[in-house]
Motif scaffolding. Sequence first.
Motif, PDB file in Angstrom:
ATOM      1  N   SER A   1     -40.788  -3.882  34.557  1.00  0.00           N
ATOM      2  CA  SER A   1     -41.850  -3.397  33.606  1.00  0.00           C
ATOM      3  C   SER A   1     -43.253  -3.321  34.417  1.00  0.00           C
ATOM      4  CB  SER A   1     -41.988  -4.493  32.388  1.00  0.00           C
ATOM      5  OG  SER A   1     -42.424  -5.685  32.898  1.00  0.00           O
ATOM      6  N   THR A   2     -44.085  -2.628  33.829  1.00  0.00           N
ATOM      7  CA  THR A   2     -45.328  -2.431  34.475  1.00  0.00           C
ATOM      8  C   THR A   2     -46.710  -2.328  33.293  1.00  0.00           C
ATOM      9  OG1 THR A   2     -46.710  -1.115  36.102  1.00  0.00           O
ATOM     10  CG2 THR A   2     -45.169   0.113  34.495  1.00  0.00           C
ATOM     11  N   ARG A   3     -47.753  -2.423  33.833  1.00  0.00           N
ATOM     12  CA  ARG A   3     -48.920  -2.143  32.826  1.00  0.00           C
ATOM     13  C   ARG A   3     -49.244  -0.671  32.986  1.00  0.00           C
ATOM     14  NH1 ARG A   3     -50.651  -7.010  35.200  1.00  0.00           N
ATOM     15  NH2 ARG A   3     -50.592  -8.602  34.105  1.00  0.00           N
ATOM     16  N   GLY A   4     -49.587  -0.258  31.658  1.00  0.00           N
ATOM     17  CA  GLY A   4     -49.704   1.327  31.853  1.00  0.00           C
ATOM     18  C   GLY A   4     -48.573   2.144  31.502  1.00  0.00           C
ATOM     19  N   LEU A   5     -48.676   3.368  31.400  1.00  0.00           N
ATOM     20  CA  LEU A   5     -47.353   4.314  31.431  1.00  0.00           C
ATOM     21  C   LEU A   5     -47.094   5.121  32.323  1.00  0.00           C
ATOM     22  CD1 LEU A   5     -48.606   5.902  27.915  1.00  0.00           C
ATOM     23  CD2 LEU A   5     -47.297   3.904  28.252  1.00  0.00           C
ATOM     24  N   GLU A   6     -47.551   4.651  33.656  1.00  0.00           N
ATOM     25  CA  GLU A   6     -46.814   5.254  34.806  1.00  0.00           C
ATOM     26  C   GLU A   6     -46.157   4.233  35.822  1.00  0.00           C
ATOM     27  OE1 GLU A   6     -46.464   8.592  35.393  1.00  0.00           O
ATOM     28  OE2 GLU A   6     -47.657   8.909  33.732  1.00  0.00           O
ATOM     29  N   LEU A   7     -44.819   4.406  36.079  1.00  0.00           N
ATOM     30  CA  LEU A   7     -44.014   3.619  36.869  1.00  0.00           C
ATOM     31  C   LEU A   7     -44.388   4.119  38.392  1.00  0.00           C
ATOM     32  CD1 LEU A   7     -41.114   3.578  34.419  1.00  0.00           C
ATOM     33  CD2 LEU A   7     -41.996   1.444  35.396  1.00  0.00           C
ATOM     34  N   PRO A   8     -44.537   2.988  39.192  1.00  0.00           N
ATOM     35  CA  PRO A   8     -44.946   3.566  40.589  1.00  0.00           C
ATOM     36  C   PRO A   8     -43.547   3.900  41.271  1.00  0.00           C
ATOM     37  CG  PRO A   8     -45.828   1.470  40.101  1.00  0.00           C
ATOM     38  CD  PRO A   8     -44.932   1.964  38.924  1.00  0.00           C
ATOM     39  N   ALA A   9     -43.661   5.291  41.744  1.00  0.00           N
ATOM     40  CA  ALA A   9     -42.164   5.704  42.415  1.00  0.00           C
ATOM     41  C   ALA A   9     -41.804   4.617  43.599  1.00  0.00           C
ATOM     42  CB  ALA A   9     -42.534   6.869  43.157  1.00  0.00           C
ATOM     43  N   PRO A  10     -42.439   3.967  44.365  1.00  0.00           N
ATOM     44  CA  PRO A  10     -41.937   3.083  45.063  1.00  0.00           C
ATOM     45  C   PRO A  10     -41.180   1.683  44.566  1.00  0.00           C
ATOM     46  CG  PRO A  10     -44.040   3.583  46.067  1.00  0.00           C
ATOM     47  CD  PRO A  10     -43.990   4.143  44.622  1.00  0.00           C
ATOM     48  N   ALA A  11     -41.535   1.270  43.292  1.00  0.00           N
ATOM     49  CA  ALA A  11     -41.155   0.244  42.616  1.00  0.00           C
ATOM     50  C   ALA A  11     -39.786   0.733  41.960  1.00  0.00           C
ATOM     51  CB  ALA A  11     -42.021  -0.076  41.324  1.00  0.00           C
ATOM     52  N   VAL A  12     -39.856   1.903  41.615  1.00  0.00           N
ATOM     53  CA  VAL A  12     -38.550   2.561  40.958  1.00  0.00           C
ATOM     54  C   VAL A  12     -37.537   2.734  41.959  1.00  0.00           C
ATOM     55  CG1 VAL A  12     -37.418   4.503  40.055  1.00  0.00           C
ATOM     56  CG2 VAL A  12     -39.820   3.751  38.973  1.00  0.00           C
ATOM     57  N   ALA A  13     -37.801   3.096  43.000  1.00  0.00           N
ATOM     58  CA  ALA A  13     -37.018   3.341  44.458  1.00  0.00           C
ATOM     59  C   ALA A  13     -36.355   1.777  44.801  1.00  0.00           C
ATOM     60  CB  ALA A  13     -37.547   3.922  45.704  1.00  0.00           C
ATOM     61  N   LEU A  14     -37.386   0.906  44.951  1.00  0.00           N
ATOM     62  CA  LEU A  14     -36.610  -0.573  44.803  1.00  0.00           C
ATOM     63  C   LEU A  14     -35.749  -1.085  43.910  1.00  0.00           C
ATOM     64  CD1 LEU A  14     -40.117  -2.018  46.535  1.00  0.00           C
ATOM     65  CD2 LEU A  14     -37.820  -1.614  47.498  1.00  0.00           C
ATOM     66  N   LEU A  15     -36.010  -0.635  42.765  1.00  0.00           N
ATOM     67  CA  LEU A  15     -35.189  -1.171  41.483  1.00  0.00           C
ATOM     68  C   LEU A  15     -33.948  -0.395  41.802  1.00  0.00           C
ATOM     69  CD1 LEU A  15     -34.610  -2.161  38.777  1.00  0.00           C
ATOM     70  CD2 LEU A  15     -35.443   0.201  37.712  1.00  0.00           C
ATOM     71  N   THR A  16     -33.781   0.844  42.281  1.00  0.00           N
ATOM     72  CA  THR A  16     -32.593   1.451  42.470  1.00  0.00           C
ATOM     73  C   THR A  16     -31.826   0.729  43.763  1.00  0.00           C
ATOM     74  OG1 THR A  16     -33.350   3.573  41.840  1.00  0.00           O
ATOM     75  CG2 THR A  16     -31.327   3.585  42.912  1.00  0.00           C
ATOM     76  N   ALA A  17     -32.333   0.523  44.520  1.00  0.00           N
ATOM     77  CA  ALA A  17     -31.836  -0.395  45.604  1.00  0.00           C
ATOM     78  C   ALA A  17     -31.364  -1.720  45.307  1.00  0.00           C
ATOM     79  CB  ALA A  17     -32.823  -0.329  46.951  1.00  0.00           C
ATOM     80  N   ALA A  18     -32.249  -2.478  44.485  1.00  0.00           N
ATOM     81  CA  ALA A  18     -31.552  -3.513  43.908  1.00  0.00           C
ATOM     82  C   ALA A  18     -30.530  -3.516  43.202  1.00  0.00           C
ATOM     83  CB  ALA A  18     -32.885  -4.285  43.325  1.00  0.00           C
ATOM     84  N   ALA A  19     -30.148  -2.358  42.280  1.00  0.00           N
ATOM     85  CA  ALA A  19     -29.041  -2.211  41.502  1.00  0.00           C
ATOM     86  C   ALA A  19     -27.914  -1.967  42.689  1.00  0.00           C
ATOM     87  CB  ALA A  19     -29.154  -0.953  40.738  1.00  0.00           C
ATOM     88  N   ARG A  20     -28.194  -1.046  43.735  1.00  0.00           N
ATOM     89  CA  ARG A  20     -27.146  -1.001  44.832  1.00  0.00           C
ATOM     90  C   ARG A  20     -26.736  -2.454  45.366  1.00  0.00           C
ATOM     91  NH1 ARG A  20     -29.975   3.528  46.149  1.00  0.00           N
ATOM     92  NH2 ARG A  20     -30.773   2.731  48.113  1.00  0.00           N
ATOM     93  N   ASP A  21     -27.670  -3.194  45.791  1.00  0.00           N
ATOM     94  CA  ASP A  21     -27.418  -4.489  46.193  1.00  0.00           C
ATOM     95  C   ASP A  21     -26.414  -5.298  45.276  1.00  0.00           C
ATOM     96  OD1 ASP A  21     -28.748  -3.887  48.522  1.00  0.00           O
ATOM     97  OD2 ASP A  21     -30.642  -5.015  47.858  1.00  0.00           O
ATOM     98  N   LEU A  22     -26.808  -5.230  44.105  1.00  0.00           N
ATOM     99  CA  LEU A  22     -26.117  -6.180  43.025  1.00  0.00           C
ATOM    100  C   LEU A  22     -24.482  -5.456  42.952  1.00  0.00           C
ATOM    101  CD1 LEU A  22     -28.047  -6.890  40.071  1.00  0.00           C
ATOM    102  CD2 LEU A  22     -27.334  -8.578  41.905  1.00  0.00           C
ATOM    103  N   ALA A  23     -24.459  -4.140  42.982  1.00  0.00           N
ATOM    104  CA  ALA A  23     -23.034  -3.698  42.779  1.00  0.00           C
ATOM    105  C   ALA A  23     -22.157  -3.899  44.205  1.00  0.00           C
ATOM    106  CB  ALA A  23     -23.410  -2.124  42.872  1.00  0.00           C
ATOM    107  N   GLY A  24     -22.858  -3.902  45.520  1.00  0.00           N
ATOM    108  CA  GLY A  24     -22.173  -4.165  46.737  1.00  0.00           C
ATOM    109  C   GLY A  24     -21.668  -5.467  46.608  1.00  0.00           C
ATOM    110  N   ALA A  25     -22.788  -6.449  46.029  1.00  0.00           N
ATOM    111  CA  ALA A  25     -22.304  -7.982  46.002  1.00  0.00           C
ATOM    112  C   ALA A  25     -21.049  -8.226  45.105  1.00  0.00           C
ATOM    113  CB  ALA A  25     -23.614  -8.618  45.699  1.00  0.00           C
TER     114      ALA A  25
END
Length: 248
Positions: free
Chosen positions: A224-248
């Motif tokens: 989550s983030t303050r404001g209505l815009e999600l920073p693109a780098p944070a979203v990219a890291l979220l996707t990477a974290a999901a891949r890490d969990l799937a791989g684990a």
Amino acid sequence: MTGDAQPSDLIRSVSRALRVLEEVARADRPLPVKVIARRCGLNLSTSYHLVRTLCYEGYLHRRPEGDYLLGSKVAERFHDMLDGFERPPHAGSVLRHLAEATGHTAYLAQFADGRLLVVDVAEGPRSPWLEDLQAGLETAPHATALGKALLRALPARDRREILTGYGRLPRFTSATPATMEDVEEELASLPPGQVVVEEHGQFREQVACAGVVVAGTAWAIGISTRGLELPAPAVALLTAAARDLAGA
């Protein structure tokens, strides 16, 4: 589950004890026995028996002033409940790393008995504190990115069953989807494949969230983030974290 028909073999003493716990839990201050009895619709002698038993078992605590609040056993059972969910391996460390790398609060959630349950949270300074997105709490699937990511991964029939179970969909802001059809239209507009689902101001004003399903599981991870815009780098890291969990 809450809302089921009353069983024919209902044990009334257990039901009354649970009612006492619920009243003490929702109170904004410790309660004396007379207040507990009145709020629960019980006679005073029955209430005394119940609170003494609950104190003995550790589910209530009696203060020196003679009033009661929840006991330590309630917290123990809460943690037992969370531990009962078979999280993806290393989920806690992945959430903490995501929160540290992005500065945004990270969440892990799944559906349990048709309800969206937040199972783990790692707080980050760039996110507001959201009282309804805390570990162990049920939250709204139609108004959160976590819920929409999980709904999108389900067959349409299962989605309808879950949303119908909520009855009238609660409105949190003017942007919250009002009907099941609104939710279906929003999900249908997303591209095919495993994507990050974003939500802007639907759960809380001036708050945006993103969520993605962990491939091969029934879990979703989000930020989550303050404001209505999600920073693109944070979203990219979220996707990477999901891949890490799937791989684990």
